[in-house]
Each structure stands twice: as structure tokens, then as C-alpha cells.
Design a protein around this motif. Structure first.
Motif, PDB file in Angstrom:
ATOM      1  N   CYS A 142      62.344  66.374 -49.477  1.00 36.27           N
ATOM      2  CA  CYS A 142      61.919  67.428 -50.411  1.00 36.27           C
ATOM      3  C   CYS A 142      62.926  67.626 -51.540  1.00 36.27           C
ATOM      4  O   CYS A 142      64.005  67.037 -51.558  1.00 36.27           O
ATOM      5  CB  CYS A 142      61.734  68.737 -49.645  1.00 36.27           C
ATOM      6  SG  CYS A 142      63.211  69.263 -48.763  1.00 36.27           S
ATOM      7  N   SER A 185      57.559  68.771 -48.865  1.00 35.59           N
ATOM      8  CA  SER A 185      57.819  70.211 -48.847  1.00 35.59           C
ATOM      9  C   SER A 185      59.135  70.572 -48.176  1.00 35.59           C
ATOM     10  O   SER A 185      59.597  69.890 -47.256  1.00 35.59           O
ATOM     11  CB  SER A 185      56.682  70.929 -48.105  1.00 35.59           C
ATOM     12  OG  SER A 185      55.430  70.693 -48.708  1.00 35.59           O
ATOM     13  N   THR A 186      59.723  71.669 -48.649  1.00 33.92           N
ATOM     14  CA  THR A 186      60.813  72.302 -47.908  1.00 33.92           C
ATOM     15  C   THR A 186      60.192  72.999 -46.705  1.00 33.92           C
ATOM     16  O   THR A 186      58.959  73.098 -46.571  1.00 33.92           O
ATOM     17  CB  THR A 186      61.538  73.343 -48.771  1.00 33.92           C
ATOM     18  OG1 THR A 186      60.614  74.415 -49.074  1.00 33.92           O
ATOM     19  CG2 THR A 186      62.057  72.736 -50.069  1.00 33.92           C
ATOM     20  N   GLU A 189      61.217  66.820 -44.328  1.00 35.31           N
ATOM     21  CA  GLU A 189      60.603  65.917 -45.289  1.00 35.31           C
ATOM     22  C   GLU A 189      61.586  65.622 -46.422  1.00 35.31           C
ATOM     23  O   GLU A 189      62.589  66.328 -46.591  1.00 35.31           O
ATOM     24  CB  GLU A 189      59.315  66.537 -45.848  1.00 35.31           C
ATOM     25  CG  GLU A 189      58.267  66.819 -44.781  1.00 35.31           C
ATOM     26  CD  GLU A 189      57.006  67.447 -45.364  1.00 35.31           C
ATOM     27  OE1 GLU A 189      56.889  67.519 -46.611  1.00 35.31           O
ATOM     28  OE2 GLU A 189      56.148  67.868 -44.569  1.00 35.31           O
TER      29      GLU A 189
END
Length: 403
Positions: free
Chosen positions: A242, A2-3, A240
Motif C-alpha cells: 500500500c 489498501s492500508t 498489502e
């Protein structure tokens, strides 16, 4: 993976989510409208007043009897409803919220477009209209469409006379005023760690000038230390692997003093290209550049000199003002011939405290230079604090030396 926006909102980009709001605030202008909307909705009891804030910053002290009456009514409402109030002189809402209130991972909503400033703490922070704010106050929650994210990858380190405001003008020029509409900007890369907390607030602040929903830094050691000074314990956030919609590359080593010329924020020139432009006023402050680091930088440049043009300096909060007094920064600013205003927005929105006249030119450290914003018929150039200080001394736009 995820962002940061996706992680905080708990869903992938493009999905609609309902979320509780951790902090919701309005100022003296939008608070009046939100209160009126609540009255029309028949809402008297607010479910979570401890999450709400009112900050008087836009037109304080009041400029007319009508303004004073509206503010008096809003003060009374804050008292009976249990909403915490920062009254006249307390400072600009985004700065006040950034002094130990907002923390990493929060969902923060403010009835002001520059609420994105607070994304600097690793929070999802965004602005809404006054009617939306009334609904949030009445329910304690709101909905979002999770935004796609544009990465602003920072490499290298700032040097010379360049500062975070110049970086902000650089990315606004790159993306354009509509180039990131309803996106989140994520400031990442090795260069991000070298940006101070005050600088991160400046970079996040101007995200909305590209149309973005928010601008965000991951909380790191810099964030943790800053919040610890306010007695707040926070943990860093781990990025992460992402997917970004796109990436904007900015090498901080290449950044030089920049100026946005009238009447668009994304019409940016190197300061040397517009050097020599006559000025009638210099304005230092606002939610973009009114923090202590900014005032200290300004003071270092003007110390022992006299400004050649009327120069207004408005601290972003009472705590910024107090620190500037305690360290002698304010004395240097006053000795240089500057006018120091009450902590708040000052003339930024063109309502009072130093608007410019027709045909006058102002160099401002604010975030917007739209036509007629600070006075009908005037022209606004936007710059860093260093450029504003060097220009105040000469009376014309001047490229600052290394500071």
C-alpha cells in the motif's frame, strides 16, 4: 492496494463512509453523558444492545455521594437497556475490551480517547465524544473520514532495559503531539513480530498522543495465540503493498530507557539525562502499562527490596489482578511496600486514589503528563515500568538495569 484502515473501512483515504459499529463502549464518566443525550433525543429502545458495553473504571469505587448516585443511575440503565456492564473493580475499559471482546477486522468505537489501544488487534478502533456515542447507541452505526496512514516501521529487537513503552515515547517524540493528526499509525516491519500482545497494546495506546485517529498492528500469529487463550478463533491479516503518507523508521536495537518530562508527552529525554530527579510518588498502571506483563516486570525488579517512596500499583483489570495473585507477582509487590489499588484508572485522571499535591513530583507509567492532570501544581514524568520500578527503590529517577 489498501492500508489496514482502508481495508477495514472499505474505502480509500479521504473518502467519507457510513459503517456499522461492531463494538461501542463508554465508561462511568462518558456513559452518564451519553445516557443524558439519549434522553434528550427521546431514544429509549436501543437497536443493538448486544454490541454495547459500559465499563466503570474512571472514578471507582465512587469518590463522592454525587458520583455514587450517577453511577447507580447508570447501572440501572444498563440493566433495563440490556447493555453489558463491567462494574467497579472489573478494570479499565480498553483492557476489558482487549480480553477476548475485540477481534481483527472489527470497527470499534469508545467514548474515550485511548480507544486506539484496541487497534493492536488489527481492528479499526477510535475514540468519540459522549454525544457521538449516544448517536451510535441509537443507530448502531456512524460515519468516518478514512484516514491517511503513517507507517511506523520497526526493525531489530528490544534489548537491555528497553521495553515497548520506551518505543512509544520514541515515536511520540519523533512525530510530536500534533504530527499525526487524524492519521492512522500502522506498526509494521520485521520488528513488529517480536513485540508481545501486551507491548502492542502499549504502542497502539499512545497513538492518540500524536493526534492520530488510531494505532494498528496487523493480526498475526501472536494475535491469534493471544485470542485463543480467551476461546476466540481469529485469522491473521496479510499486509498489502500500500501507499503510506510517510514512514517513521525505528530501530529497536537503538532504543534505551526514555522519560517524558513535564508538561508534554513529546518532550522526551533519555532516562540518564534526568536521573537523580527527586520523586514523591511512583504510579504504575493505567491503560498504557497496567497489564500482567507490566506487573510481572515491576515485581522482578522490586523483589526482595523496599521502595523508598510511596508507590501505587493499579492492575488494569480483575483478570490481571487474579493472575498476579496466582503467580506470586502481587505478593512481591506488596512485600516491597507498594500500595495496590482496585483495578481501574486510579489517579491517572486526577480525580481520586492518589493525586499529588502542589510541588510534588510523580513518575508515572501513564500516557499523559499535562499540567495539573494528577493534581494542581504537581509535576508528572512518564516512563516505562522498568524505569518506574528502579526509581521506586531509590526515590529518584533511576536508569534501570537489564531485566
Amino acid at each position: 492496494m489498501s492500508t489496514l484502515s482502508e481495508a477495514i473501512l472499505g474505502a480509500p483515504a479521504g473518502e467519507y463512509v457510513d459503517r456499522e459499529v461492531d463494538i461501542a463502549f463508554a465508561h462511568d464518566g462518558t456513559g452518564v453523558l451519553a445516557r443524558e443525550a439519549l434522553r434528550e433525543m427521546g431514544v429509549e429502545r436501543l437497536p443493538h444492545p448486544e454490541r454495547l458495553r459500559l465499563v466503570f473504571d474512571h472514578i471507582v469505587p465512587a469518590n463522592t455521594g454525587t458520583t455514587a448516585t450517577l453511577q447507580a443511575e447508570l447501572r440501572e440503565y444498563a440493566g433495563v437497556s440490556g447493555i453489558a456492564l463491567s462494574d467497579a473493580g472489573g478494570g479499565i475499559c480498553h483492557q476489558v475490551m482487549g480480553e477476548g471482546v475485540v477481534r481483527p477486522g472489527m470497527v470499534v468505537v469508545g467514548a474515550d480517547s485511548h480507544t486506539c489501544t484496541l487497534g493492536a488487534f488489527g481492528a479499526f478502533a477510535t475514540g468519540v465524544g459522549a454525544t457521538d456515542m449516544a448517536a451510535i447507541w441509537a443507530s448502531g452505526e456512524t460515519w468516518f473520514r478514512v484516514p491517511e496512514t503513517i507507517a511506523v516501521n520497526l526493525s531489530g529487537r528490544l534489548s537491555g532495559a528497553a521495553e515497548p513503552k520506551d518505543v512509544a515515547l520514541a515515536y511520540v517524540a519523533e512525530l510530536g503531539m500534533e504530527g499525526a493528526t487524524y492519521r492512522a499509525l500502522e506498526f509494521v516491519g520485521d520488528g513488529a513480530a517480536g513485540i508481545s500482545m501486551d507491548g502492542r497494546l502499549t504502542l497502539s495506546n499512545m497513538a492518540v498522543e500524536t493526534g492520530a485517529k488510531t494505532g494498528m498492528f496487523y493480526a498475526d500469529a501472536v494475535t491469534v495465540r493471544y485470542l485463543a487463550d480467551y476461546g476466540v478463533t481469529a485469522s491473521p491479516q496479510a499486509p498489502e503493498d500500500c501507499r503510506y503518507e510517510r514512514t517513521v523508521e525505528i530501530d529497536l536495537d537503538d532504543i534505551v530507557p526514555l522519560v517524558a518530562v513535564p508538561h508534554r508527552v513529546d518532550t522526551v529525554r533519555e532516562a540518564e539525562e534526568v536521573a537523580g530527579t527527586h520523586l514523591d510518588q511512583v504510579f504504575v498502571g493505567t491503560c498504557t502499562n497496567g497489564r500482567y506483563e507490566d506487573l510481572a516486570r515491576f515485581a522482578r525488579i522490586v523483589r526482595g527490596k523496599k521502595v523508598a517512596v510511596r508507590t501505587l500499583v493499579f492492575p488494569a483489570s480483575r483478570s490481571v489482578l487474579a493472575r498476579a495473585i496466582a503467580t506470586g507477582v502481587l505478593a512481591d509487590i506488596v512485600d516491597a511496600g507498594c500500595v495496590v489499588g482496585s483495578p481501574g484508572c486510579g489517579p491517572c485522571l486526577g480525580a481520586h486514589a492518589g493525586v499529588i499535591g502542589e510541588g510534588e513530583v510523580c513518575l508515572s507509567t501513564a500516557n499523559r503528563n499535562f499540567k495539573n492532570r494528577m493534581g494542581v501544581g504537581g509535576e508528572i514524568y512518564l516512563s516505562s515500568v522498568a524505569t518506574a520500578a528502579a526509581s521506586a527503590i531509590t526515590g529518584v529517577i533511576t536508569v534501570p538495569e537489564v531485566v
